[in-house]
Every structure is written in C-alpha cells, then in structure tokens.
Enzyme design. Structure first.
Site, short mmCIF file in Angstrom:
data_model
loop_
_atom_site.label_atom_id
_atom_site.label_comp_id
_atom_site.label_asym_id
_atom_site.label_seq_id
_atom_site.Cartn_x
_atom_site.Cartn_y
_atom_site.Cartn_z
CG HIS A 1 5.43 -9.47 5.28
ND1 HIS A 1 5.14 -9.47 6.70
CD2 HIS A 1 6.04 -8.40 5.20
CE1 HIS A 1 5.72 -8.41 7.18
NE2 HIS A 1 6.21 -7.66 6.38
CB ILE B 1 -0.81 -0.15 1.16
CG1 ILE B 1 -1.94 0.80 1.10
CG2 ILE B 1 -0.20 0.32 2.44
CD1 ILE B 1 -3.36 0.79 2.18
CB VAL C 1 2.37 -6.37 9.10
CG1 VAL C 1 1.26 -7.56 8.89
CG2 VAL C 1 1.78 -5.00 8.63
P1 AMP Z 1 7.13 -4.68 7.41
O1 AMP Z 1 7.43 -3.42 7.83
O2 AMP Z 1 8.12 -5.73 6.83
O3 AMP Z 1 6.22 -5.51 8.63
O4 AMP Z 1 6.28 -4.46 6.23
C1 AMP Z 1 4.77 -4.40 6.25
C2 AMP Z 1 4.40 -3.78 4.91
O5 AMP Z 1 3.08 -3.90 4.76
C3 AMP Z 1 4.77 -2.31 4.80
O6 AMP Z 1 5.59 -2.17 3.57
C4 AMP Z 1 3.24 -1.66 4.70
O7 AMP Z 1 3.27 -0.40 3.69
C5 AMP Z 1 2.64 -2.86 4.06
N1 AMP Z 1 1.03 -2.57 4.36
C6 AMP Z 1 0.55 -2.13 5.59
N2 AMP Z 1 -0.83 -2.19 5.38
C7 AMP Z 1 -1.18 -2.66 4.12
C8 AMP Z 1 -2.35 -3.01 3.29
N3 AMP Z 1 -3.47 -2.87 3.81
N4 AMP Z 1 -2.34 -3.35 2.11
C9 AMP Z 1 -1.12 -3.61 1.55
N5 AMP Z 1 0.27 -3.09 2.18
C10 AMP Z 1 0.06 -2.92 3.58
#
Ligand code: AMP
Ligand code: ZN
Length: 111
Positions: free
Chosen positions: A100, A31, A96
């Site tokens: 991932h 996002i 998150v």
């Molecule tokens: P991390 O810092 O590795 O946990 O990355 C989490 C990623 O999730 C970040 O790059 C965010 O931009 C992405 N993110 C958070 N919410 C969403 C969402 N609703 N849809 C798509 N990506 C998201």
C-alpha cells in the site's frame, strides 16, 4: 489471503471509506489519519510487501501513481503539496502486509 485485512476490505468484508476503485486498484481513507488527507492506495492483487512484487508486474506501481495523482487533485492537495510513501517490512514501519501507498497532505509535513 483469507486473513489479510486489506484483502477483506477489497472484498467488502470489512467496511471502509472508499475513494476510488478500478479493475486493479482500490483506495480508501486511512482509519487513523496523520493529516487532513490520508488515503491508502493498494493493488487488488495481494503482495505482502514491495519486495514480493515481481519485476514483470511492476506496471501496477505506475498505475497506482496515476491514481494517486488524480486523488491528490480531487482532494485538493495537488498544488499545496502532499507526500506518498510505502513502508516496507518491520524497520520500515510496515504494519499491514499488503502492498500500500500512503497519500498524505492538507497540512505542512515535516521530514
Ligand atoms: P503501514 O504502517 O504502512 O502498514 O500502514 C498501515 C495503515 O493502515 C495505518 O496507517 C493504519 O492506520 C491503516 N489501517 C489499519 N486498519 C485500517 C482499516 N480497517 N481501515 C483503514 N485503514 C486502516
Ligand atoms: Zn491482502
């Protein structure tokens, strides 16, 4: 994992720009993209971090890499180059807590 953002995305409870799905893996556009191509590739099964993935279930990571290889081709960065990375826990930059991989490309990336 009722409260997990990515579990909700997999279930369709939160919208996303899906780019791939099969029985065990789901992928969608980040996002907040850090580059022209920024995809997130996740197991459908919830594991908070890579630390929580049992050795005997590690084949999901090989499968995620197969998917990322295909997505890199599809999104036109396989030859130009791209980066895959997983952030783990707080000092690794994880926000998150559902395993991932980021697939990032489409511009010159710096270290
Ligand atoms: P991390 O810092 O590795 O946990 O990355 C989490 C990623 O999730 C970040 O790059 C965010 O931009 C992405 N993110 C958070 N919410 C969403 C969402 N609703 N849809 C798509 N990506 C998201
Ligand atoms: Zn989850």
């Amino acid at each position: 994992m009722k409260e997990c953002l990515f579990c909700k995305i997999i279930k369709g409870e939160i919208p996303c720009d899906k780019v791939y799905e099969d029985e065990t893996v789901y992928a969608f556009k980040d996002i907040n993209p850090k580059a022209p191509v920024h995809l997130l590739v996740i197991p459908k099964k919830h594991y908070p971090t890579l630390n929580d993935l049992p050795d005997e279930e590690m084949e999901i990571i090989a499968h995620i890499h197969c998917v990322m290889k295909k997505l890199a081709l599809e999104f036109g960065v396989a030859e130009s180059g791209y980066r895959v990375l997983a952030n783990i826990n707080k000092e690794g930059g994880q926000v998150v807590y559902h395993v991932h991989y980021h697939l990032i490309g489409g511009r010159q990336l710096r270290a």
